[in-house]
Design an enzyme around this catalytic site. Sequence first.
Site, PDB file in Angstrom:
ATOM      1  N   HIS C 156       0.826  -1.200   0.000  1.00 38.01           N
ATOM      2  CA  HIS C 156       0.000   0.000   0.000  1.00 38.01           C
ATOM      3  C   HIS C 156       0.865   1.256   0.000  1.00 38.01           C
ATOM      4  O   HIS C 156       0.995   1.923  -1.025  1.00 38.01           O
ATOM      5  CB  HIS C 156      -0.940  -0.030   1.227  1.00 38.01           C
ATOM      6  N   CYS C 175      -0.148   0.632   9.661  1.00 38.20           N
ATOM      7  CA  CYS C 175      -0.353   1.992   9.159  1.00 38.20           C
ATOM      8  C   CYS C 175      -1.794   2.207   8.710  1.00 38.20           C
ATOM      9  O   CYS C 175      -2.461   3.129   9.148  1.00 38.20           O
ATOM     10  CB  CYS C 175       0.599   2.276   8.004  1.00 38.20           C
ATOM     11  N   HIS C 176      -2.301   1.344   7.816  1.00 40.69           N
ATOM     12  CA  HIS C 176      -3.660   1.535   7.311  1.00 40.69           C
ATOM     13  C   HIS C 176      -4.485   0.263   7.383  1.00 40.69           C
ATOM     14  O   HIS C 176      -5.503   0.139   6.720  1.00 40.69           O
ATOM     15  CB  HIS C 176      -3.616   2.065   5.875  1.00 40.69           C
ATOM     16  N   GLY C 177      -4.008  -0.723   8.144  1.00 41.47           N
ATOM     17  CA  GLY C 177      -4.806  -1.900   8.422  1.00 41.47           C
ATOM     18  C   GLY C 177      -4.969  -2.870   7.270  1.00 41.47           C
ATOM     19  O   GLY C 177      -6.076  -3.313   6.987  1.00 41.47           O
ATOM     20  N   PRO C 190      -6.437  -1.674   2.477  1.00 36.77           N
ATOM     21  CA  PRO C 190      -6.260  -0.874   1.256  1.00 36.77           C
ATOM     22  C   PRO C 190      -5.183  -1.383   0.287  1.00 36.77           C
ATOM     23  O   PRO C 190      -5.165  -0.938  -0.858  1.00 36.77           O
ATOM     24  CB  PRO C 190      -5.868   0.499   1.797  1.00 36.77           C
TER      25      PRO C 190
END
Lengths: 65, 285, 211
Positions: C156, C175-177, C190
Amino acid sequence: MVCNYIASLFRRNSIYVATIFGGAFAFQAFFNYGVTSWYENHNKGKLWKDVKGKFVEGADSEDDE
Amino acid sequence: MFSRAATPFVQKVVAGSAAVTGLTASYLLYKDSLSAQAMTAAEHGLHPPAYGWSHNGMFETFDHASIRRGFQVYREVCASCHSLDRIAWRNLVGVSHTASEAKEMCEELEYDDEPDDEGLPRKRPGKLADYIPGPYENEEAARAGNQGALPPDLSLIVKARHGGCDYIFSLLTGYPEEPPAGVVLPPGTNYNPYFPGGAIAMGRVLFDDLVEYEDGTPATTSQMAKDVTTFLNWTAEPEHDERKRWGLKALIVVSSLYLVSIWVKRYKWAAVKARKFRFDPPKKN
Amino acid sequence: MLAFRSLKTNSLKTSIRALSSTSLRLSNNYEHPDFSHYVNNKSETHNRNISYFMVGSLGLLSAAGAKSTVEAFLSSMSASADVLAMAKVEVKLSAIPEGKNVVVKWQGKPVFIRHRTPEEIEEANDVDISSLRDPQTDSARVLKPEWLVMLGICTHLGCVPIGEAGDFGGWFCPCHGSHYDISGRIRRGPAPLNLEIPQYEFSDEETLLVG
């Protein structure tokens, strides 16, 4: 005759030029081989591949990098 | 007022001062040459004799058995004071050792690794890509360990000294038992006639049978000096063997090109060079 | 000179002929310089062959020399020996027990090495490929099923995922799962792609060579 054979290369310019460039590649490979084998023969006994057997038991061939 | 070049007076002053400077310099040089120390072997070091190294000559490679023995001498003798900064373990591969031997040697040593998760320093065994470690942490430690004298790095020493191999060999084997009568040495130094000035901080280190060669070569002082010098020549010029091979190839190709191009030039110019002029002067009448 | 003389003495016509052509024989009784010294008695074909041969060898040698020069310049652009020596990392596999992760640094990037258990291999193979965002079988991602080797950089935005975490028993990027499974494939979050596989090989049973 060999002479006629060679002369046939000169007859057409395209063949002539192609022979020169193709010959350059062949010459380089041949020349490289010739010089290297003379050089290694001239220095026989001093090169690592010649003395390797003296130091390493059963000189293995994993000597790469 | 100076814009219009120099007046005759200024010219005289410049010429006069140039003459005075030149004469003074000549006189000082002459005075210096009268002293016992000037321009002598004692000041510049005894000129080493030219030895017949097996790699002397245009097409001669290094003696690789000698390089290997020399590395052993370096490791067991020189390495206690001298570093070899520019040589990595991988450089030995295919020159004096096999890959597995070099790997074995470097894995005995510890090198700094990346810090761990807590940021604490870690150590790891050496890799082929690592450089051969020196005996001292830094220059200050090296000086402190040798009474102020810095043992030079040996990687390029053969190139860095006048006389190259001959000098290194002569220096290593040239320590007399006693300094000649009348020579006063500063404290902590040894007499060596080949060293410029004669007083060298390094003592004699090579003695017969100091190391035991694995190929059974008798380890005399001169044999060890010869081997370690060959090794140091290799560290200074690792490209040596390859370079001479390229030199041979370049010589052959370039000289044939030269000869052929002379032939072609003569061929192209033949019509011009073979031209003859004939001039019949008009008859006077 | 000839022309000059003929202008003075001969007719205009002769002078023009003398000027216009060098090979012109001016008259029969004209004395020519002696050229016999220069004459080559070999046959014309022979001479021509020799000329072509010599010019050709000049070209051949020049071409070979030019080729070497170009090669030398090009090879100076490739990675130097010290860079190449650093470009590979060797990992001793015997030090990694089954079911454990190890992170090694390779060219400044983290490489995840997991010694997978048979259950984990089975789990990785049981996944329905068509349901994946970046469809890839487990066998396409490993050389040996028990050793999973991949670059530890989230596809990502380049964070480093955490091992043995996430909803799929693999890796989880904080960081963004993004959730990765036990084969390093993206399952949720993501990230668009599976974790990248670096080039590696097993130089022998016990050694992994990354790079």
